[in-house]
Design a protein around this motif. Structure first.
Motif, PDB file in Angstrom:
ATOM      1  N   HIS A  18      46.665  76.104  42.142  1.00 26.54           N
ATOM      2  CA  HIS A  18      46.583  76.117  43.607  1.00 26.54           C
ATOM      3  C   HIS A  18      45.149  76.247  44.113  1.00 26.54           C
ATOM      4  CE1 HIS A  18      50.924  76.328  43.635  1.00 26.54           C
ATOM      5  NE2 HIS A  18      50.854  77.336  42.801  1.00 26.54           N
ATOM      6  N   GLU A  20      41.939  75.038  46.018  1.00 22.91           N
ATOM      7  CA  GLU A  20      41.643  74.156  47.152  1.00 22.91           C
ATOM      8  C   GLU A  20      40.471  73.274  46.730  1.00 22.91           C
ATOM      9  OE1 GLU A  20      41.954  75.848  51.291  1.00 22.91           O
ATOM     10  OE2 GLU A  20      41.698  77.695  50.104  1.00 22.91           O
ATOM     11  N   THR A  48      35.492  80.421  48.383  1.00 24.25           N
ATOM     12  CA  THR A  48      35.934  81.793  48.604  1.00 24.25           C
ATOM     13  C   THR A  48      36.138  82.442  47.241  1.00 24.25           C
ATOM     14  OG1 THR A  48      38.270  81.183  48.578  1.00 24.25           O
ATOM     15  CG2 THR A  48      37.147  81.153  50.735  1.00 24.25           C
ATOM     16  N   ALA A  49      36.068  83.758  47.216  1.00 23.11           N
ATOM     17  CA  ALA A  49      36.292  84.462  45.958  1.00 23.11           C
ATOM     18  C   ALA A  49      37.668  84.109  45.389  1.00 23.11           C
ATOM     19  CB  ALA A  49      36.159  85.972  46.166  1.00 23.11           C
ATOM     20  N   GLN A  50      38.683  84.086  46.233  1.00 26.96           N
ATOM     21  CA  GLN A  50      40.033  83.775  45.760  1.00 26.96           C
ATOM     22  C   GLN A  50      40.080  82.399  45.101  1.00 26.96           C
ATOM     23  OE1 GLN A  50      43.143  83.924  48.711  1.00 26.96           O
ATOM     24  NE2 GLN A  50      44.630  82.970  47.354  1.00 26.96           N
ATOM     25  N   ASN A  51      39.498  81.398  45.734  1.00 23.29           N
ATOM     26  CA  ASN A  51      39.523  80.045  45.181  1.00 23.29           C
ATOM     27  C   ASN A  51      38.723  79.971  43.878  1.00 23.29           C
ATOM     28  OD1 ASN A  51      40.750  77.479  45.766  1.00 23.29           O
ATOM     29  ND2 ASN A  51      38.692  76.667  46.091  1.00 23.29           N
ATOM     30  N   PHE A  53      38.219  82.441  41.763  1.00 18.60           N
ATOM     31  CA  PHE A  53      39.016  83.113  40.722  1.00 18.60           C
ATOM     32  C   PHE A  53      40.166  82.217  40.251  1.00 18.60           C
ATOM     33  CE2 PHE A  53      37.217  87.226  42.400  1.00 18.60           C
ATOM     34  CZ  PHE A  53      36.532  87.560  41.235  1.00 18.60           C
ATOM     35  N   GLN A  54      40.715  81.417  41.147  1.00 16.14           N
ATOM     36  CA  GLN A  54      41.770  80.473  40.755  1.00 16.14           C
ATOM     37  C   GLN A  54      41.202  79.389  39.830  1.00 16.14           C
ATOM     38  OE1 GLN A  54      43.428  80.949  45.086  1.00 16.14           O
ATOM     39  NE2 GLN A  54      44.630  79.372  44.069  1.00 16.14           N
ATOM     40  N   ASP A  79      33.333  89.645  42.126  1.00 21.33           N
ATOM     41  CA  ASP A  79      33.248  89.457  43.577  1.00 21.33           C
ATOM     42  C   ASP A  79      31.795  89.226  44.001  1.00 21.33           C
ATOM     43  OD1 ASP A  79      35.963  89.658  44.210  1.00 21.33           O
ATOM     44  OD2 ASP A  79      35.879  91.845  44.287  1.00 21.33           O
ATOM     45  N   CYS A  82      30.700  85.698  42.992  1.00 19.81           N
ATOM     46  CA  CYS A  82      31.362  84.723  43.878  1.00 19.81           C
ATOM     47  C   CYS A  82      30.656  84.630  45.224  1.00 19.81           C
ATOM     48  CB  CYS A  82      32.827  85.092  44.082  1.00 19.81           C
ATOM     49  SG  CYS A  82      33.873  84.832  42.630  1.00 19.81           S
TER      50      CYS A  82
END
Length: 168
Positions: A18, A20, A48-51, A53-54, A79, A82
């Protein structure tokens, strides 16, 4: 040199995680039918950090290393790291994966998404920079190989039924 099978395997991993992303560069050209040689899978990503990490999760078992660092350090995101990244250039067991925060001649991730379209691949749908936007990006970079790609992309764009997303 990247192989189409490895590029598709990397794309599938990003899609399943998932992430982006929008396919750009040589693989973007290939997906529009341009017969070009590529050396890396280039994707524009939301930084983004979330992206990020994905992305790390998607390639973790492929021994990802920062390919532009002297020591070819393994990918170990934090973090803090990132928050400092503008791009992420990786070497994996499946080849090079370049995750870019913006594309020359286009702009940041949101501008890239606006000039992309969905394309169906065996594993699902992902976004690819439109032909007109690929032309703009290649012209902005201006290397000899990019100018050669522009000629091919313009021929593809001039075929009836092609949606270019640009004015070139």
């Amino acid at each position: 040199m990247a192989t189409p099978q490895n590029d598709k395997a990397l794309l599938e991993r990003l899609w399943k995680a998932h992430v982006e992303f929008v396919v750009v560069g040589g693989v973007g050209c290939l997906l529009h039918g341009a017969p070009l040689v590529t050396y890396a899978l280039d994707v524009c990503v939301r930084l983004t950090a979330q992206n990020l990490f994905q992305i790390e999760m998607a390639v973790k078992d492929l021994h990802p290393r920062h390919r532009l660092t002297v020591d070819k350090l393994p990918l170990e995101l934090t973090d803090e790291l990132c928050s400092r990244l503008n791009n992420l250039y990786l070497q994996t067991d499946l080849g090079r994966l370049d995750c870019l925060g913006e594309i020359a001649g286009i702009g940041d991730y949101d501008k890239v998404v606006a000039r992309s379209s969905a394309i169906a691949l065996a594993f699902g749908e992902c976004r690819v920079l439109d032909v007109g936007a690929l032309i703009d990006a290649k012209l902005a970079v201006g290397r000899e190989k990019d100018i050669a790609a522009v000629r091919v992309l313009r021929a593809i764009k001039d075929k009836p039924g092609i949606q270019s997303g640009g004015e070139n």
